[in-house]
Motif scaffolding. Structure first.
Motif, PDB file in Angstrom:
ATOM      1  N   ALA A  91      26.804 -13.211  -2.677  1.00  0.00           N
ATOM      2  CA  ALA A  91      26.721 -12.326  -1.510  1.00  0.00           C
ATOM      3  C   ALA A  91      25.650 -12.809  -0.537  1.00  0.00           C
ATOM      4  CB  ALA A  91      26.423 -10.895  -1.957  1.00  0.00           C
ATOM      5  N   ALA A  92      24.478 -13.162  -1.050  1.00  0.00           N
ATOM      6  CA  ALA A  92      23.392 -13.635  -0.190  1.00  0.00           C
ATOM      7  C   ALA A  92      23.751 -14.970   0.458  1.00  0.00           C
ATOM      8  CB  ALA A  92      22.104 -13.776  -1.004  1.00  0.00           C
ATOM      9  N   TYR A  93      24.426 -15.826  -0.288  1.00  0.00           N
ATOM     10  CA  TYR A  93      24.841 -17.113   0.285  1.00  0.00           C
ATOM     11  C   TYR A  93      25.847 -16.906   1.409  1.00  0.00           C
ATOM     12  CZ  TYR A  93      26.954 -21.721   0.711  1.00  0.00           C
ATOM     13  OH  TYR A  93      27.429 -22.902   1.210  1.00  0.00           O
ATOM     14  N   ALA A  94      26.802 -15.997   1.194  1.00  0.00           N
ATOM     15  CA  ALA A  94      27.809 -15.739   2.218  1.00  0.00           C
ATOM     16  C   ALA A  94      27.172 -15.220   3.503  1.00  0.00           C
ATOM     17  CB  ALA A  94      28.840 -14.742   1.690  1.00  0.00           C
ATOM     18  N   VAL A  95      26.220 -14.306   3.361  1.00  0.00           N
ATOM     19  CA  VAL A  95      25.558 -13.749   4.541  1.00  0.00           C
ATOM     20  C   VAL A  95      24.683 -14.795   5.225  1.00  0.00           C
ATOM     21  CG1 VAL A  95      23.924 -11.993   5.338  1.00  0.00           C
ATOM     22  CG2 VAL A  95      25.615 -11.417   3.608  1.00  0.00           C
ATOM     23  N   ALA A  96      24.090 -15.687   4.462  1.00  0.00           N
ATOM     24  CA  ALA A  96      23.173 -16.678   5.021  1.00  0.00           C
ATOM     25  C   ALA A  96      23.894 -17.849   5.674  1.00  0.00           C
ATOM     26  CB  ALA A  96      22.235 -17.190   3.926  1.00  0.00           C
ATOM     27  N   ARG A  97      25.023 -18.272   5.101  1.00  0.00           N
ATOM     28  CA  ARG A  97      25.648 -19.511   5.550  1.00  0.00           C
ATOM     29  C   ARG A  97      26.969 -19.332   6.305  1.00  0.00           C
ATOM     30  NH1 ARG A  97      21.369 -22.097   5.537  1.00  0.00           N
ATOM     31  NH2 ARG A  97      20.970 -23.811   4.079  1.00  0.00           N
ATOM     32  N   LEU A  98      27.745 -18.334   5.925  1.00  0.00           N
ATOM     33  CA  LEU A  98      29.045 -18.156   6.555  1.00  0.00           C
ATOM     34  C   LEU A  98      28.911 -17.333   7.822  1.00  0.00           C
ATOM     35  CD1 LEU A  98      31.225 -17.433   3.385  1.00  0.00           C
ATOM     36  CD2 LEU A  98      30.613 -19.638   4.404  1.00  0.00           C
ATOM     37  N   PHE A 100      30.815 -14.731  10.220  1.00  0.00           N
ATOM     38  CA  PHE A 100      31.948 -13.824  10.296  1.00  0.00           C
ATOM     39  C   PHE A 100      31.530 -12.589  11.084  1.00  0.00           C
ATOM     40  CE2 PHE A 100      29.659 -13.340   6.334  1.00  0.00           C
ATOM     41  CZ  PHE A 100      29.343 -11.997   6.310  1.00  0.00           C
ATOM     42  N   ILE A 101      32.499 -11.847  11.574  1.00  0.00           N
ATOM     43  CA  ILE A 101      32.239 -10.659  12.380  1.00  0.00           C
ATOM     44  C   ILE A 101      31.593  -9.575  11.520  1.00  0.00           C
ATOM     45  CG2 ILE A 101      33.297  -8.841  13.772  1.00  0.00           C
ATOM     46  CD1 ILE A 101      35.516 -10.814  14.484  1.00  0.00           C
ATOM     47  N   ILE A 106      26.279  -5.887   8.323  1.00  0.00           N
ATOM     48  CA  ILE A 106      26.267  -5.796   6.853  1.00  0.00           C
ATOM     49  C   ILE A 106      24.846  -5.861   6.325  1.00  0.00           C
ATOM     50  CG2 ILE A 106      26.887  -7.047   4.754  1.00  0.00           C
ATOM     51  CD1 ILE A 106      29.529  -7.741   6.074  1.00  0.00           C
ATOM     52  N   LEU A 107      24.030  -6.740   6.902  1.00  0.00           N
ATOM     53  CA  LEU A 107      22.638  -6.843   6.467  1.00  0.00           C
ATOM     54  C   LEU A 107      21.893  -5.533   6.685  1.00  0.00           C
ATOM     55  CD1 LEU A 107      21.481 -10.412   7.549  1.00  0.00           C
ATOM     56  CD2 LEU A 107      21.550  -9.476   5.236  1.00  0.00           C
ATOM     57  N   TYR A 108      22.121  -4.928   7.836  1.00  0.00           N
ATOM     58  CA  TYR A 108      21.443  -3.663   8.118  1.00  0.00           C
ATOM     59  C   TYR A 108      21.982  -2.531   7.248  1.00  0.00           C
ATOM     60  CZ  TYR A 108      18.870  -5.595  12.022  1.00  0.00           C
ATOM     61  OH  TYR A 108      18.002  -6.341  12.790  1.00  0.00           O
ATOM     62  N   LEU A 109      23.245  -2.605   6.875  1.00  0.00           N
ATOM     63  CA  LEU A 109      23.791  -1.601   5.958  1.00  0.00           C
ATOM     64  C   LEU A 109      23.150  -1.725   4.580  1.00  0.00           C
ATOM     65  CD1 LEU A 109      27.607  -1.578   6.846  1.00  0.00           C
ATOM     66  CD2 LEU A 109      25.897   0.190   7.314  1.00  0.00           C
ATOM     67  N   PHE A 110      22.886  -2.963   4.160  1.00  0.00           N
ATOM     68  CA  PHE A 110      22.147  -3.171   2.910  1.00  0.00           C
ATOM     69  C   PHE A 110      20.776  -2.516   2.982  1.00  0.00           C
ATOM     70  CE2 PHE A 110      24.804  -7.121   1.997  1.00  0.00           C
ATOM     71  CZ  PHE A 110      25.523  -6.479   0.998  1.00  0.00           C
ATOM     72  N   LEU A 111      20.137  -2.659   4.145  1.00  0.00           N
ATOM     73  CA  LEU A 111      18.816  -2.057   4.327  1.00  0.00           C
ATOM     74  C   LEU A 111      18.900  -0.537   4.275  1.00  0.00           C
ATOM     75  CD1 LEU A 111      15.840  -2.683   4.921  1.00  0.00           C
ATOM     76  CD2 LEU A 111      16.366  -2.542   7.354  1.00  0.00           C
ATOM     77  N   ALA A 151      20.690  -4.374  -2.983  1.00  0.00           N
ATOM     78  CA  ALA A 151      20.430  -4.473  -1.541  1.00  0.00           C
ATOM     79  C   ALA A 151      19.151  -5.263  -1.281  1.00  0.00           C
ATOM     80  CB  ALA A 151      20.330  -3.070  -0.935  1.00  0.00           C
ATOM     81  N   PHE A 152      18.096  -4.958  -2.020  1.00  0.00           N
ATOM     82  CA  PHE A 152      16.828  -5.668  -1.842  1.00  0.00           C
ATOM     83  C   PHE A 152      16.946  -7.136  -2.238  1.00  0.00           C
ATOM     84  CE2 PHE A 152      12.828  -7.185  -3.696  1.00  0.00           C
ATOM     85  CZ  PHE A 152      11.976  -7.036  -2.616  1.00  0.00           C
TER      86      PHE A 152
END
Length: 276
Positions: A91-98, A100-101, A106-111, A151-152
């Motif tokens: 999940a962290a890799y996808a958010v960091a490297r990919l 997408f719309i 999504i990052l803020y929703l995790f927060l 999330a953290f």
């Protein structure tokens, strides 16, 4: 004495005073766990036990079967750590490297998820566990602890993956590595300090969590350690000497864990702060 050394004296003295102040609860715990039940309630109280009462250790380990709670906590904490790691890394890799719309959303929703207290959703979680037939199982606590730590850990590992130069990953892809091989052979070894920090955070959270265990576990053999400590608190009295002895034993695994991986933990907390 040099002026520079003289200027450090107030800071050193203040540090020592604060350290002693913070250590008072631990000293009180050690003092209480070595007393007999009579001396615990003696007035005026004594800081140093008159007679060292080591029988409290045997009592909590045999009569109260503390090893059962230890076993449950180890299974729950290790299980939550493994599940959290398996979900966090991709999940962290996808958010960091990919790209997408909705990536930033999504990052803020995790927060936002991290801001929720378990008390708010405990009734809903209880209904879900009942519906999935997971009540009074280790897996119910493993899932709950994973949900409230992931999330953290995704935020943390996202920062680590983003701090790794893109050129390293591109070189691995050019050499014939697949995306999965790049993650397992390149990204994870470089981000080990951050991964260790995320795992420690998850382990300690699951080890110390009380509310989920109180809500989802009913049978004694599956109760976590923190729930076992609660058994020393009675309706009319509290067995302080046994409670403090059990609490002291409960923090030993965490202290040993910190000692073994202290260097990686410090590197994990400090890493990624100056890179983007």
């Amino acid at each position: 004495m040099k002026r520079q050394n003289r200027e450090k004296i107030p800071a050193v003295v203040l540090t020592i005073v604060l350290l002693l102040f913070l250590l008072i609860p631990f000293f009180a715990m050690i003092s209480t766990m070595l007393k007999s039940s009579t001396e615990v309630y003696a007035s005026p109280p004594t800081w140093i036990p008159k007679d060292i009462h080591l029988g409290n250790f045997i009592t909590v380990w045999t009569e109260f079967e503390l090893f059962i709670y230890f076993k449950s906590s180890i299974i729950i904490a290790v299980g939550a750590t493994i599940l959290n790691t398996l979900l966090t890394v991709p999940a962290a890799y996808a958010v960091a490297r990919l790209r997408f719309i909705g990536r930033g959303l999504i990052l803020y929703l995790f927060l936002v998820i991290q801001m929720f207290s378990p008390v708010i959703v405990i009734i809903s979680l209880f209904k879900i566990m009942v519906g999935l037939n997971l009540l009074d199982t280790y897996f119910s606590l493993i899932i709950a602890n994973t949900v409230f730590t992931i999330a953290f850990t995704i935020w943390m590992m996202n920062g680590y993956f983003r701090s790794i130069p893109m050129e390293i990953e591109e070189a691995a892809l050019i050499d014939g590595c697949s995306r999965v091989q790049t993650i397992t052979r390149i990204m994870i070894p470089i981000a080990v300090p951050g991964l260790v920090t995320a795992m420690i955070y998850t382990f300690i959270y699951a080890w110390n969590e009380f509310l989920f265990g109180l809500s989802f576990i009913q049978s004694k053999p599956k109760m976590p350690l923190v729930l076992g400590l609660y058994n020393f608190v009675g309706r009319w009295s509290t067995q302080w000497e046994l409670l403090t002895m059990a609490a002291f034993l409960a923090i030993i695994p965490v202290l040993v864990l910190f000692y073994l991986i202290e260097r990686r933990l410090v590197a994990g907390l400090a890493g990624g702060a100056v890179k983007e």
